[in-house]
Scaffold this motif. Structure first.
Motif: not given
Ligand code: PLP
Length: 388
Positions: A273, A278, A280
């Protein structure tokens, strides 16, 4: 996870014969005389009679589930959907009203809105994450409140005790789908639900080779469910029941190892993240997760499923999914093999992207059901898949 480990199942007293339970496929049982036949036919005598009415491999599995869940008993079915639909159908009549969570397994939703409605049952939806909304819905009588937690695929956590309390105060029964987190990850009956159902295809089976379902609860609620199963013939067959007995002694070890690996995976993916690959990581066992406090209160860990939102929406998720090397691309969960799915193509494929967004299902979601390959292997696999 402080519960004792189970050994070889011996649900019906000390075994005098084989240590592992024999598989008995016989569809019928010999009776010594007319009086025995009469008494068994009249239901006055328990024991083997005819397979659809119950059989020893199925009963042994039911006894294990009942003691594991802290229930009076359990009734095993040919699939999770047979268990869930049977639990509802056995207690419902034309004119009854049921409240089915919006956030529920698609098969349960389809059964309620297609079949129950066809038989004159009113089906209203509620969000299990909105207790005020549920309270308002319960102003009018309802026979059942049906819900699950953690919710698939967002892994949001529902306050199970609060839902059960509201329903009970309004005179409604609760049917809880516990598939995603069997005990000791989550003791739904202890939290106050009336009936807990599982797709035993998942963790109880544990090896992606058996389709089964089970519902556990109080005797007075199970009686009509067992009678429904007898009349409809939805009984679990001896072979899958035997496989479930085979899986039982490793249930706690599997859950423990899979849950530990899921936490390591979720923690490790937090780096992705930060790196922007990403958007989440959802996992209720992570201290930063929005439902972590509630999960800590009602679960013994965060469960064995991790959901990530891949950057780049659906194309990004597709790319990462196709690059996985160790995690299998397959629906389902709870087995020894880690599996990945894309909810936009599976459970929520019938919704438009806008509808999915409203339901909190981002198109870039990828659900990972954690198996037993080891956390490092899984983390390495997802990381390399995200590099693409
Ligand atoms: N409930 C949940 C949460 C599930 O994930 C599934 C299957 O994926 C079911 C019920 C249905 O179980 P089965 O496929 O054993 O009928």
């Amino acid at each position: 996870m402080n519960e004792p480990l189970y050994g070889t199942p011996h649900a019906h007293g000390p075994l005098l014969g084989p240590l592992s339970p024999p598989l008995v496929r016989s569809t019928t049982a010999g009776q010594p005389d007319a009086e025995t036949l009469r008494a068994m036919g009249a239901g006055e005598r328990p024991g083997e009679f005819y397979q659809r009415l119950g059989h020893q491999n199925g009963r042994a599995f039911e006894s294990l589930v009942a003691s594991h869940e802290g229930a009076d008993g359990a009734v095993a079915f040919a699939s999770g959907m047979a268990a869930i639909s049977g639990a509802m159908a056995a207690h419902l009549a034309t004119g009854d009203r049921v409240l089915v969570a919006e956030e529920i397994y698609g098969g349960t939703s389809a059964f309620a809105t297609t079949d129950l409605v066809r038989f004159g049952v009113r089906v209203d939806r509620f969000s299990a994450l909105d207790l005020d909304g549920l309270r308002a819905q319960l102003q009018r009588p309802a026979k059942f409140v049906v819900f699950e937690s953690p919710i698939n695929p967002t892994l949001r956590v529902v306050d199970i005790a609060a839902v059960a309390k509201l329903a009970r105060a309004a005179g409604a029964l609760t049917l809880f789908d516990g598939t995603f987190a069997p005990p000791p990850v989550q003791w739904a009956l202890r939290l106050g639900v009336d009936l807990v159902a599982h797709s035993a295809t998942k963790f109880y089976g544990g090896h992606s080779d058996v389709l089964a379902g089970v519902v556990a609860g109080r005797h007075e609620l199970l009686g009509p469910i067992e009678a429904w199963r007898r009349r409809t013939g939805a009984v679990l067959a001896p072979d899958p029941a035997w496989l479930l007995l085979r899986s039982w002694p490793t249930l706690l070890l599997r859950l423990q190892a899979q849950q530990e690996a899921a936490l390591v995976l979720a923690r490790g993916l937090a780096d992705e993240v930060r790196a922007g690959r990403l958007v989440e990581v959802s996992y209720p066992g992570l201290p930063g997760d929005r439902d972590h406090e509630l999960a800590r209160r009602q679960m013994g860990g965060g469960g064995c499923v991790v959901t990530v939102e891949v950057a780049g929406g659906l194309p990004g998720a597709r790319r990462a999914f196709d690059r996985l090397q160790r995690i299998a691309r397959a629906p389902s969960l709870g087995g020894v093999e880690s599996l990945a799915t894309l909810p936009a193509f599976t459970t929520h494929a019938s919704l438009t992207p806008a509808q999915r967004r409203t339901a909190g299902i981002a198109d870039g979601l990828m659900r990972i059901a954690v198996g037993l390959e080891g956390a490092d292997v899984l983390l390495g696999d997802v990381r390399q898949a995200l590099q693409g």
